[in-house]
Design a protein around this motif. Structure first.
Motif, PDB file in Angstrom:
ATOM      1  N   PHE A  37       3.028  -6.631   0.754  1.00 54.80           N
ATOM      2  CA  PHE A  37       4.094  -6.068  -0.050  1.00 54.80           C
ATOM      3  C   PHE A  37       4.962  -7.221  -0.549  1.00 54.80           C
ATOM      4  O   PHE A  37       4.863  -8.339  -0.039  1.00 54.80           O
ATOM      5  CB  PHE A  37       4.951  -5.095   0.787  1.00 54.80           C
ATOM      6  N   ARG A  38       5.818  -6.945  -1.520  1.00 54.78           N
ATOM      7  CA  ARG A  38       6.730  -7.976  -1.987  1.00 54.78           C
ATOM      8  C   ARG A  38       8.059  -7.366  -2.394  1.00 54.78           C
ATOM      9  O   ARG A  38       8.132  -6.185  -2.748  1.00 54.78           O
ATOM     10  CB  ARG A  38       6.136  -8.764  -3.161  1.00 54.78           C
ATOM     11  N   ARG A  45      11.317  -3.146  -2.209  1.00 52.96           N
ATOM     12  CA  ARG A  45      10.020  -3.657  -1.797  1.00 52.96           C
ATOM     13  C   ARG A  45       8.914  -2.816  -2.420  1.00 52.96           C
ATOM     14  O   ARG A  45       9.020  -1.584  -2.464  1.00 52.96           O
ATOM     15  CB  ARG A  45       9.921  -3.647  -0.277  1.00 52.96           C
ATOM     16  N   GLU A  46       7.844  -3.469  -2.871  1.00 52.47           N
ATOM     17  CA  GLU A  46       6.751  -2.756  -3.518  1.00 52.47           C
ATOM     18  C   GLU A  46       5.405  -3.150  -2.941  1.00 52.47           C
ATOM     19  O   GLU A  46       5.208  -4.269  -2.475  1.00 52.47           O
ATOM     20  CB  GLU A  46       6.758  -3.033  -5.033  1.00 52.47           C
ATOM     21  N   PHE A  47       4.486  -2.234  -3.010  1.00 56.59           N
ATOM     22  CA  PHE A  47       3.110  -2.445  -2.549  1.00 56.59           C
ATOM     23  C   PHE A  47       2.404  -3.438  -3.462  1.00 56.59           C
ATOM     24  O   PHE A  47       2.543  -3.383  -4.687  1.00 56.59           O
ATOM     25  CB  PHE A  47       2.376  -1.110  -2.542  1.00 56.59           C
ATOM     26  N   VAL A  48       1.618  -4.327  -2.854  1.00 59.38           N
ATOM     27  CA  VAL A  48       0.820  -5.291  -3.614  1.00 59.38           C
ATOM     28  C   VAL A  48      -0.678  -5.024  -3.422  1.00 59.38           C
ATOM     29  O   VAL A  48      -1.407  -4.855  -4.399  1.00 59.38           O
ATOM     30  CB  VAL A  48       1.149  -6.738  -3.207  1.00 59.38           C
ATOM     31  N   ALA A  49      -1.118  -5.001  -2.168  1.00 60.59           N
ATOM     32  CA  ALA A  49      -2.541  -4.837  -1.894  1.00 60.59           C
ATOM     33  C   ALA A  49      -2.735  -4.394  -0.451  1.00 60.59           C
ATOM     34  O   ALA A  49      -1.886  -4.659   0.403  1.00 60.59           O
ATOM     35  CB  ALA A  49      -3.299  -6.132  -2.148  1.00 60.59           C
ATOM     36  N   ALA A  62      -1.262  -2.054  -9.849  1.00 67.09           N
ATOM     37  CA  ALA A  62      -1.743  -2.306 -11.206  1.00 67.09           C
ATOM     38  C   ALA A  62      -1.265  -3.657 -11.733  1.00 67.09           C
ATOM     39  O   ALA A  62      -1.969  -4.321 -12.497  1.00 67.09           O
ATOM     40  CB  ALA A  62      -1.266  -1.184 -12.131  1.00 67.09           C
ATOM     41  N   SER A  63      -0.082  -4.076 -11.303  1.00 64.10           N
ATOM     42  CA  SER A  63       0.495  -5.319 -11.813  1.00 64.10           C
ATOM     43  C   SER A  63      -0.235  -6.571 -11.331  1.00 64.10           C
ATOM     44  O   SER A  63      -0.062  -7.646 -11.931  1.00 64.10           O
ATOM     45  CB  SER A  63       1.971  -5.407 -11.405  1.00 64.10           C
ATOM     46  N   VAL A  64      -1.033  -6.458 -10.280  1.00 61.59           N
ATOM     47  CA  VAL A  64      -1.720  -7.639  -9.742  1.00 61.59           C
ATOM     48  C   VAL A  64      -3.242  -7.520  -9.794  1.00 61.59           C
ATOM     49  O   VAL A  64      -3.940  -8.494  -9.519  1.00 61.59           O
ATOM     50  CB  VAL A  64      -1.290  -7.928  -8.289  1.00 61.59           C
ATOM     51  N   ALA A 104      -7.210   1.933   4.639  1.00 67.42           N
ATOM     52  CA  ALA A 104      -6.305   1.262   3.710  1.00 67.42           C
ATOM     53  C   ALA A 104      -5.509   2.299   2.924  1.00 67.42           C
ATOM     54  O   ALA A 104      -6.070   3.278   2.442  1.00 67.42           O
ATOM     55  CB  ALA A 104      -7.100   0.383   2.754  1.00 67.42           C
ATOM     56  N   THR A 105      -4.220   2.078   2.812  1.00 62.10           N
ATOM     57  CA  THR A 105      -3.352   2.958   2.035  1.00 62.10           C
ATOM     58  C   THR A 105      -2.313   2.100   1.324  1.00 62.10           C
ATOM     59  O   THR A 105      -2.328   0.868   1.432  1.00 62.10           O
ATOM     60  CB  THR A 105      -2.604   3.963   2.934  1.00 62.10           C
ATOM     61  N   THR A 106      -1.415   2.760   0.612  1.00 60.57           N
ATOM     62  CA  THR A 106      -0.343   2.035  -0.067  1.00 60.57           C
ATOM     63  C   THR A 106       0.994   2.185   0.648  1.00 60.57           C
ATOM     64  O   THR A 106       2.003   1.637   0.193  1.00 60.57           O
ATOM     65  CB  THR A 106      -0.188   2.522  -1.517  1.00 60.57           C
ATOM     66  N   ASP A 107       1.005   2.936   1.750  1.00 63.48           N
ATOM     67  CA  ASP A 107       2.241   3.109   2.501  1.00 63.48           C
ATOM     68  C   ASP A 107       1.901   3.353   3.976  1.00 63.48           C
ATOM     69  O   ASP A 107       0.763   3.192   4.387  1.00 63.48           O
ATOM     70  CB  ASP A 107       3.088   4.253   1.937  1.00 63.48           C
TER      71      ASP A 107
END
Length: 122
Positions: A37-38, A45-49, A62-64, A104-107
């Motif tokens: 996250f970043r 804070r936002e999810f990255v991978a 989507a941004s990365v 794997a999840t985003t949260d």
């Protein structure tokens, strides 16, 4: 309990690359999904991978997508984030996180590292 320690942050010019590493302690690493996250200044804070416990499933913001790659080495209890074609908007503190389960999840990440600063200059 899982402890996570990030390394590899720093200052890089736009278009450059960095690789973040996250070393995990504890016996459950190989059964835990991991994520990055970043948090940029003034932003949430936002999810990255993220990557599943076995490494077979990955998700990206989507941004990365297409520029960043998450991977893991279960023998070394380490997860990586390879960041290519970096942009000034990628500047943030990057956090490693671990889930209690293998998917794997985003949260829903339970354990967090202290963070590593990544600064991309224009």
């Amino acid at each position: 309990q899982v402890q996570l320690v990030e390394s590899g942050g720093g200052l890089v010019q736009a278009g450059g690359s960095l690789r973040l590493s996250c070393a995990a302690s504890g016996r459950t690493f190989s059964s835990s999904a991991m994520g990055w996250f970043r948090q940029a200044p003034g932003k949430e804070r936002e999810f990255v991978a993220s990557i599943s416990a076995g490494g077979g499933t990955t998700y990206y913001a989507a941004s990365v997508k297409g520029r960043f790659t998450i991977s893991r080495d279960n023998a070394k209890n380490t997860v990586y984030l390879q960041m290519n074609s970096l942009k000034p908007e990628d500047t943030a503190v990057y956090y490693c996180a671990a889930r209690a389960g293998p998917l794997a999840t985003t949260d829903s990440f339970r354990y967090w590292g202290q963070g590593a600063q990544v600064t991309v200059s224009s």
